[in-house]
Structures are given as C-alpha cells and as structure tokens.
Write a protein that holds these residues in place. Structure first.
Motif: not given
Length: 407
Positions: A317-318, A334-336, A341-343, A354-356
């Motif tokens: 979902a995100g 940000i990934t949705e 959708t935003e960087r 990196r982590i998510i």
C-alpha cells in the motif's frame, strides 16, 4: 490533537533576537511560526506520546544489546569493524546517555508511530525546551491562552538533573559544534545552560579547533585538554574521521557515548521490527536489499522472510525508502501503490545502504504535515516539540510550531 489559529505576540522577533534565537527566520521564510499552535488534551499527551516514547526507548536499549552482540548487525549498520570493540566497550561499561529525540507520526486517533530516533546529535532543542515555554507564558499573560493551559515540557529541568546524575560537580565539559551554524550553537548552548545549573563547567569549542596533543589527548584551540566532550558531530562521521584511530586511547569521555552509534543509525528500525514485530508504535521495517531478494524469490534470512510476509500488504500500500545515515529528510523516497510519489531533493546520503519502512500517513492540517519530536532525557520522555512541512518529507526548512495542553 488540533491546530488552532492564534494571534502572534507583539514584537516576538525582537525578543527572539535578544535571546540569541537568530534562526527564527531562515532563507526568508519563518522557521518559528506562532500564527497557529497545536492543541492536545492531557490524556493524549500522556497516553499517546509520553508513555509510548518511554516504552520505545526501553525497546531501543534491548535492540542495542542485540546489535552489539552480533557481527552481522554491526556489519549491516556499517559501523567500521576496527571500532566495534570501542563501541561495544562503552555499552558494557554502562556509559550513560544524555538525550535524544524520537520523531513520531501521530494523527490524534491511531497510536503514534516511530519514524526514526535522532539519538546522537538531535537539534531543535532550544526552541523545544525554552522558546516555546516562553511563548506559553507570554500568551497566557496576554490573555490569548487560559492560565489553566499547560505544555508538555520539562526538558530543561530534566537535562539539568541528568547532568548532575552523570557528571560530578565541578567537572569541566567541552561543548563542541560548528560555530558557523547558529542552530547547532543554540543546541549546545541550551545543553551548557543545563550543565551549569548542575554545577558543571561548560566551555564552547569549535569542532574545527579540536586537535591532538603529543600525548594523544584531544585539546581545544586554547590547548586545554578535553576530559569530557559533548560533540554535536555524529558518530558515523567520527568513526571515519582522520582522528578516529585516537578515540579509544585519548582518555576523553564522550557524550553521547560511542554505543549511540547504534541508536542513531536507521538500521535500528529493521532490528526493532525483527525483535518486536507488530508493536503498536512501530512500523514494518526491512533492509531494502532483503526486500529486493524476497521479491525476486530468493531466500533471505528466515526471520526476515516471515516478517516480510506478514507486512507485505502494508508495504504494498505504501512505504518509505531512506538511507541508514541521513539528516533532515535527505534521500527519503515515498512509494505508494507501486509508484514513486515523492522524493527529497537532497541526495547527499544516497551512497549508503537503505532501509524501507511502512508509510505512516501524517495528518494534513491545512496543507501542512506535522511530526512530533518527543524528547528523551536519560531513559524517560520529558517533553515534545512539533515541526510541520508542506511536504510529507520533513526537510531542513520545516516550521517549528508551539503546542499547548487544554483539557
């Protein structure tokens, strides 16, 4: 939790300048913004912010013990192997911590979620501990706020008490920061103020002025040997500095202690989720490389695979991707629904692992997204400050907003 428009205090900028709050405006934009404030009830402060933050800090300390006992985690946290013993020995010796700031997503309805823990060099201290308390007192005196309102803010008093607990009266403490950075200087001055109240000596020194004596001790630009050093300089940089090989033998006591290199590292977030999966105040978090391996059908560690499977719907979902070392939102993506959708525009830290992390949806108050900074002194949450941004990624030009408690 609500955002309330309020009249600004007459002449507050002059008052800020008089008190040395020289960065109340930055880049032609307000940093301190009192055109509105966030209102909380006492119950939600105590039950949704204060108690969970103190509990989270306890979980963090458990995670530190786990990481320091594991070559795998020390490697994944990118702590230089030649300094593993230096970092671990500070934990084994029980070297005490001073303070930290947890960044929380909270909408007034769902449990607060830990976004990250700035536990080594957190700033926004002066405005949290001092200037917003002055705002409350003056707004009460002006009749803008009721005399019955309060603020979750015992930060300064807690710092003075903590200094007295961790250093003997008369101890000389050097406070080091970049003298050209007004926010950093304000942070160390706030800490030095508390240290003086604890009967300690406090000396400011520019980071660039610290050198090494012939005996291998650190000294300031007046050739005074540094016995105790508070440094607004992150451990991930110190451990890679040219002077790093002298740290252990220097005889200097460092505040924050070396083991904070584990806490201020965003790789802590996957470790917390591994140890305490499903905790109401944690977001699912994984190493990006592990997720990529799982999605390819590979075989990540069994614990990672199980945790990822349990959180896969949430991440679908995100989610947010961020470097394990970064400042002020740098490198955050940000990934949705599978689409970026935003960087953040700053890619300074993009060469780090990196982590998510599951996406915490910040509340939208008139086009601004607030993040709560809950302040830990010692091992207890003692206050909070809020920053809001027109972006869902909180940048270095975000606005600091005062808060008050009513009801």
């Amino acid at each position: 939790m609500d955002k309330v428009s309020l009249p600004e205090r007459p002449g507050w900028r002059d008052r800020a300048a008089e008190l040395g709050f020289t960065f109340a405006d930055m880049g032609g934009e307000p940093y301190w913004d009192e055109s509105s404030a966030y209102r909380f009830s006492l119950r939600e402060v105590e039950e949704a912010i204060e108690d969970p933050s103190t509990e989270l800090h306890g979980l963090v300390r458990e995670a530190v013990a786990t990481a320091l006992a594991s070559d795998e985690w020390m490697t994944r946290m990118a702590i230089p192997p030649e300094h593993w013993d230096f970092v671990a020995d500070s934990w084994k010796a029980g070297e005490p911590e001073l303070y930290g700031r947890m960044d929380l997503a909270y909408d007034g309805q769902c449990p607060a979620k830990l976004l990250e823990y700035n536990a080594d060099t957190p700033t926004s201290l002066y405005e949290s501990a001092s200037f917003q308390w002055l705002w409350l007192e003056e707004q009460q005196r002006l009749g803008v706020l009721s005399p019955d309102t309060d603020q979750f803010n015992a930060i300064h008093e807690a710092l003075a008490t903590r200094w007295a607990e961790i250093a003997a009266p008369g101890t000389d403490v050097h406070f080091a920061a970049d003298k050209t950075n007004p926010e950093d200087y304000a942070t160390v001055e706030a800490l030095a103020w508390a240290a003086r109240e604890a009967d300690l000596g406090a000396h400011f020194t520019d980071l660039a002025g610290i050198g090494l004596t012939e005996e291998g001790q650190f000294a300031d630009d007046e050739d005074r040997v540094i016995g105790t050093l508070f440094k607004l300089y992150p451990w991930e940089d110190m451990l890679r500095d040219d002077f790093a090989r002298h740290l252990a033998a220097s005889g200097t006591r460092f505040i924050e202690p070396p083991w904070k290199a584990v806490v201020s590292n965003k790789a802590l977030l996957p470790l917390l989720w591994r140890l305490f999966p499903g905790h109401p105040n944690l977001l699912p978090a994984f190493f990006e490389a592990d997720v990529a391996e799982a999605l390819r059908g590979g075989k990540p560690a069994p614990a990672t695979a199980r945790a990822f499977a349990a959180a896969e719907d949430t991440l679908r979902a995100g989610y947010v991707s961020k470097p394990i070392f970064s400042r002020e939102g740098a490198g955050v993506i940000i990934t949705e629904a599978g689409r970026e959708t935003e960087r953040a525009p700053d890619d300074t830290y993009d060469d780090h692992p990196r982590i998510i992390q599951g996406l915490a949806r910040l509340p939208d108050f008139g086009g601004f997204y607030p993040v709560i900074g809950s302040w830990i002194v010692g091992q207890t949450c003692v206050g909070m400050g809020l920053r809001e941004d027109a972006s869902r990624i909180t940048h270095n030009m975000s606005r600091f907003k005062p808060h008050y408690i009513e009801g």
